[in-house]
Design an enzyme around this catalytic site. Structure first.
Site, short mmCIF file in Angstrom:
data_model
loop_
_atom_site.label_atom_id
_atom_site.label_comp_id
_atom_site.label_asym_id
_atom_site.label_seq_id
_atom_site.Cartn_x
_atom_site.Cartn_y
_atom_site.Cartn_z
N LYS A 1 90.09 60.93 -36.49
CA LYS A 1 90.13 60.90 -37.96
C LYS A 1 89.57 62.18 -38.58
O LYS A 1 90.14 62.71 -39.53
CB LYS A 1 89.32 59.68 -38.43
CG LYS A 1 89.51 59.32 -39.86
CD LYS A 1 88.98 57.94 -40.18
CE LYS A 1 87.55 57.73 -39.78
NZ LYS A 1 86.48 58.19 -40.56
N ARG B 1 84.63 50.18 -46.62
CA ARG B 1 84.50 49.50 -45.32
C ARG B 1 84.51 47.99 -45.46
O ARG B 1 84.56 47.29 -44.45
CB ARG B 1 83.20 49.91 -44.65
CG ARG B 1 83.28 51.34 -44.14
CD ARG B 1 82.19 51.66 -43.17
NE ARG B 1 82.46 52.96 -42.58
CZ ARG B 1 81.57 53.70 -42.00
NH1 ARG B 1 80.34 53.29 -41.88
NH2 ARG B 1 81.89 54.87 -41.49
N ARG C 1 84.15 62.90 -24.85
CA ARG C 1 83.41 63.62 -25.90
C ARG C 1 81.90 63.58 -25.60
O ARG C 1 81.19 64.54 -25.87
CB ARG C 1 83.70 62.96 -27.26
CG ARG C 1 83.08 63.66 -28.44
CD ARG C 1 83.60 63.12 -29.74
NE ARG C 1 82.80 61.99 -30.21
CZ ARG C 1 83.04 61.32 -31.33
NH1 ARG C 1 84.08 61.64 -32.08
NH2 ARG C 1 82.27 60.32 -31.70
N ARG D 1 75.87 63.22 -28.13
CA ARG D 1 75.64 61.95 -28.82
C ARG D 1 75.49 60.85 -27.77
O ARG D 1 76.44 60.56 -27.04
CB ARG D 1 76.81 61.63 -29.75
CG ARG D 1 76.83 62.50 -30.99
CD ARG D 1 77.99 62.19 -31.89
NE ARG D 1 78.11 60.76 -32.17
CZ ARG D 1 78.92 60.26 -33.10
NH1 ARG D 1 79.67 61.06 -33.82
NH2 ARG D 1 78.99 58.96 -33.29
N ARG E 1 81.02 49.32 -30.89
CA ARG E 1 81.39 50.06 -32.12
C ARG E 1 82.82 49.75 -32.51
O ARG E 1 83.14 49.59 -33.69
CB ARG E 1 81.23 51.57 -31.91
CG ARG E 1 79.78 52.04 -31.97
CD ARG E 1 79.58 53.41 -31.38
NE ARG E 1 80.25 54.48 -32.09
CZ ARG E 1 80.49 55.68 -31.57
NH1 ARG E 1 80.13 55.97 -30.34
NH2 ARG E 1 81.09 56.61 -32.28
#
Length: 197
Positions: free
Chosen positions: A14, A89, A128, A134, A146
């Site tokens: 995104k 959201r 990633r 992260r 998630r």
């Protein structure tokens, strides 16, 4: 004015696609996360209010976020449109955004959702995680959680915009450029229809 909401679960690409859409269609990228950080760093009344909630570990209330969106719209009266990223959201946020835009004599034109399979998202995020630093990108169970939170939160919002005939799923697997072409043609199709009406 062309207002677009771009949905996509973590790892759907995104962020990458948002940048490309903003460049190509001249939209203002309205990321609620960035707005929050900006208002806080500028110590605006809304920013201070938001910081107060965040310091207590609470979510920033919708009214505060809508206030920030409102001031962003006010700052860009000449904008061709906005790309909403990370908002709305929830149904309540979608309804509040619809009301705010109606007051500004505009509306959401299109909602595009990047559709990526859960397994592909897990693969991308683990990849990633090797370089992003992260920690939430390195644990498959957290990634799957998630994804289920994303689906649970955003599916009702998708339904809200489906009822308005504004929602479209775009296949989010393939090359960055292939996906961008699919997004672009959905936007251009919507713009052509709008120009004819």
């Amino acid at each position: 004015m062309f207002n677009l909401i771009l949905f996509g679960p973590p790892g759907s690409g995104k962020g990458t696609q948002s940048e490309k859409i903003v460049d190509r269609f001249g939209l203002i990228h309205l990321s609620t996360g960035n707005l929050l950080r900006q208002e806080i760093s500028e110590k605006t009344p809304l920013g201070l209010e938001a910081k107060n909630f965040m310091d207590k570990g609470q979510l920033v209330p919708d009214e505060v976020v809508i206030g920030m969106i409102d001031s962003c719209l006010e700052k860009h009266p000449e904008a061709q449109g906005f790309l909403f990223d990370g908002f709305p959201r929830t149904i309540a946020q979608a309804e509040a955004l619809d009301k705010l835009l109606a007051l500004k004599k505009t509306a959401i034109s299109k909602v595009l959702a990047l559709d990526v399979s859960e397994d592909e998202l897990v693969r991308r995020l683990l990849e990633r995680g090797k370089t992003s630093g992260r920690s939430d990108d390195t644990d498959e169970s957290i990634i799957r959680k998630r994804f289920s939170v994303y689906k649970g939160e955003t599916e009702p919002v998708a339904t809200h915009y489906e009822k308005q005939d504004k929602f479209e799923r775009i296949p989010g697997e393939g090359s960055v450029n292939d996906i961008f072409q699919k997004l672009s043609s959905a936007i251009e199709k919507k713009n052509e229809v709008a120009a004819q009406s």
